[in-house]
Design a protein around this motif. Structure first.
Motif, PDB file in Angstrom:
ATOM      1  N   ARG A 114       0.828  -1.207   0.000  1.00 59.97           N
ATOM      2  CA  ARG A 114       0.000   0.000   0.000  1.00 59.97           C
ATOM      3  C   ARG A 114       0.869   1.268   0.000  1.00 59.97           C
ATOM      4  N   VAL A 153       2.064   1.823  -3.509  1.00 60.85           N
ATOM      5  CA  VAL A 153       1.004   2.384  -4.352  1.00 60.85           C
ATOM      6  C   VAL A 153       0.779   3.854  -4.020  1.00 60.85           C
ATOM      7  N   GLN A 190       3.417   5.958  -5.606  1.00 59.86           N
ATOM      8  CA  GLN A 190       3.191   6.046  -7.049  1.00 59.86           C
ATOM      9  C   GLN A 190       2.050   6.995  -7.382  1.00 59.86           C
ATOM     10  N   LYS A 191       1.015   7.010  -6.542  1.00 64.27           N
ATOM     11  CA  LYS A 191      -0.103   7.934  -6.763  1.00 64.27           C
ATOM     12  C   LYS A 191       0.332   9.380  -6.544  1.00 64.27           C
TER      13      LYS A 191
END
Length: 227
Positions: free
Chosen positions: A6, A9, A12-13
């Motif tokens: 998580r 991610v 990356q977001k």
């Protein structure tokens, strides 16, 4: 999804935004509560991520953060190893050694549970059908990096020789050849030079007058290349 996944991610977001994004938007995209999102932000900041902002205002990731290798997924490690194998086999000696060194550095910091993906990769690079010389690539890479003018002794497909002063911008790696993209002072236009047809070169410690990024944008537009 594990917390480590998580966090990956989330980073990356954040990289996709060039402006502050609220915790509510991030939390919804990850399928977690805002409280969990705040804890994840704090954990990433503790690991060295330059995340600026606050609750109610939004968060933004500043440039310069390098994701720790321990947060790589198995697929990402396999992609990394396959790419490094290709570079080691197909680039010049210095770049090939750099690929070997990168793999060693990644291996040194990987947790043992993921090391097997690197030590015993499921993906292997097969032998190439073409033997391509890597002559001059190291010098050309250095010239590109520093935006130095290069003087070439070059012969074309018909064996005709010429001397060119060029502004090197990029090297394209094809299966059977390596092609230098450059601005040619003689032709006053972009030209492509196969590196195996370069007889000799001299790198001058003279920076060419236009910025490489500007030249590349112009070349892409002229070639109809879109990213």
């Amino acid at each position: 999804m594990t917390r480590a996944e998580r966090l990956l991610v989330l980073i990356q977001k954040l990289r996709c935004y060039r402006y502050p994004v609220t915790a509510a938007v991030l939390a919804e995209s990850l399928g977690v509560s805002k409280r969990t999102l705040y804890r994840d932000i704090a954990q990433l900041q503790h690991q060295g991520a330059r995340i600026e902002g606050s609750a109610g205002v939004g968060y933004m990731l500043r440039e310069g953060f390098i994701l720790p290798p321990l947060m790589f997924s198995s697929d990402e490690i396999e992609a990394l190893v396959l790419g490094l194998q290709w570079v080691a086999q197909n680039a010049d000696e210095m770049l090939g050694q750099a690929a070997v060194d990168v793999q060693a550095k990644v291996r040194a910091v990987l947790p043992e549970r993921m090391a097997e993906v690197l030590d015993l990769p499921a993906l292997k690079l097969g032998p190439s059908e073409h033997q391509v010389t890597s002559c001059h690539l190291s010098a050309l890479r250095d010239a590109i990096r520093h935006q130095f003018v290069v003087e070439l002794a070059y012969h074309d497909q018909q064996g005709r020789s010429s001397s060119r002063r060029i502004w090197p911008m990029a090297i394209a790696f094809f299966d059977a050849s390596r092609v230098l993209v450059a601005w040619c002072e003689l032709r006053q236009d972009f030209r492509h030079f196969r590196t195996d047809r370069i007889d000799s070169l001299c790198v001058h410690e003279e920076r060419y007058p236009r910025h490489r990024q500007t030249l590349l944008h112009t070349w892409k537009a002229q070639m109809g290349i879109t990213d």
